[in-house]
Design an enzyme around this catalytic site. Structure first.
Site, PDB file in Angstrom:
ATOM      1  N   GLU A   1     -24.142   4.691 -48.728  1.00  0.00           N
ATOM      2  CA  GLU A   1     -23.323   5.392 -47.732  1.00  0.00           C
ATOM      3  C   GLU A   1     -22.199   6.210 -48.367  1.00  0.00           C
ATOM      4  O   GLU A   1     -21.601   7.065 -47.709  1.00  0.00           O
ATOM      5  CB  GLU A   1     -22.757   4.387 -46.717  1.00  0.00           C
ATOM      6  CG  GLU A   1     -21.575   3.578 -47.180  1.00  0.00           C
ATOM      7  CD  GLU A   1     -21.911   2.391 -48.063  1.00  0.00           C
ATOM      8  OE1 GLU A   1     -20.997   1.601 -48.368  1.00  0.00           O
ATOM      9  OE2 GLU A   1     -23.096   2.250 -48.449  1.00  0.00           O
TER      10      GLU A   1
ATOM     11  N   HIS B   1     -23.461   1.799 -53.363  1.00  0.00           N
ATOM     12  CA  HIS B   1     -23.226   2.094 -51.952  1.00  0.00           C
ATOM     13  C   HIS B   1     -23.939   3.400 -51.579  1.00  0.00           C
ATOM     14  O   HIS B   1     -23.413   4.487 -51.837  1.00  0.00           O
ATOM     15  CB  HIS B   1     -21.725   2.245 -51.682  1.00  0.00           C
ATOM     16  CG  HIS B   1     -20.978   0.965 -51.749  1.00  0.00           C
ATOM     17  ND1 HIS B   1     -20.757   0.176 -50.641  1.00  0.00           N
ATOM     18  CD2 HIS B   1     -20.405   0.312 -52.797  1.00  0.00           C
ATOM     19  CE1 HIS B   1     -20.067  -0.893 -50.999  1.00  0.00           C
ATOM     20  NE2 HIS B   1     -19.847  -0.836 -52.295  1.00  0.00           N
TER      21      HIS B   1
ATOM     22  N   CYS C   1     -24.381  -3.850 -51.613  1.00  0.00           N
ATOM     23  CA  CYS C   1     -23.304  -4.429 -52.414  1.00  0.00           C
ATOM     24  C   CYS C   1     -23.317  -5.958 -52.266  1.00  0.00           C
ATOM     25  O   CYS C   1     -24.271  -6.601 -52.683  1.00  0.00           O
ATOM     26  CB  CYS C   1     -21.964  -3.804 -52.056  1.00  0.00           C
ATOM     27  SG  CYS C   1     -20.688  -4.099 -53.323  1.00  0.00           S
TER      28      CYS C   1
END
Length: 218
Positions: A200, A198, A88
């Site tokens: 994650e 993202h 990001c």
């Protein structure tokens, strides 16, 4: 082998660390995952992740505020060739400049600028856009890359952002997504990789990407 997640006060550290630990558990001989808060700790890392959430200038200033961190990061990545993943704003910081409220110098490792997402779509028939861009979008891989290898053509990943990386080197755009424009979703060269999305927060697809980053030996 050690992977260092740079802890400089940016927001999504816990979720990045948790996702990387989970991914590493599935790889024999994977790096240990550790947060690093000093330049000396970073210098001992074999792989590096730079997360980032929020304002470009705030993230840049937070990184600069850690004594010697930018110099240690440049030495590890640009001179010693350590595999690097920016997430990001961590990806956006690779640019020459960011234009979020003011002009802020980036790291200058991938030529380009970070600009506001347009509110009016440039894609035929698409409606005007909600900003920030938040949610799941299809990832279009443009250039083969070991970290994005084997993804389904319909693979979706999770985005939260209001600005995008407009690179002046189109060959460094590895993947895009459609949100009013073809938004660079991943950029990279050599041992550098940045994702606007993202991993994650991208569930199984994100875990595959993180496993492949952990196994990447550029």
């Amino acid at each position: 082998m050690k992977l260092g997640i740079i802890d400089y006060g940016s927001g999504n550290l816990h979720s990045v660390e948790h996702a990387l630990v989970h991914a590493a558990a599935e790889i024999k001989g994977a790096s240990s995952i550790e947060r690093v808060t000093t330049a000396a700790e970073l210098g001992m890392c074999d792989q590096i992740v730079l997360p980032g959430v929020g304002h470009f200038a705030d993230c840049r200033n937070g990184l600069m505020a850690v004594d010697g961190m930018v110099e240690a990061l440049r030495d590890a990545v640009m001179i010693r060739g350590r595999p690097f993943l920016g997430i990001c704003v961590g990806m956006q910081l690779l640019a020459d400049e960011g234009y979020e409220g003011q002009v802020t110098e980036g790291l200058g490792w991938i030529a380009g600028h970070v600009r506001p997402l347009p509110r009016t779509s440039q894609l035929d028939g698409a409606p005007d856009l909600k900003i920030p861009h938040m949610g799941w979008n299809t990832l279009h891989v443009k250039t083969e890359h070991p970290v994005l290898a084997g993804l389904d053509e319909a693979a979706q990943v999770y985005f939260v952002h209001s600005y995008f990386f407009e690179t002046t080197s189109p060959d460094m755009v590895i993947a895009t997504t459609d949100y009013g424009i073809a938004v660079p979703a991943a950029v990279g060269r050599d041992n550098l990789l940045g994702t606007q999305f993202h991993p994650e927060k991208s569930q199984q697809v994100g875990q595959q990407i993180l496993r492949q980053f952990l196994s990447w030996r550029p």
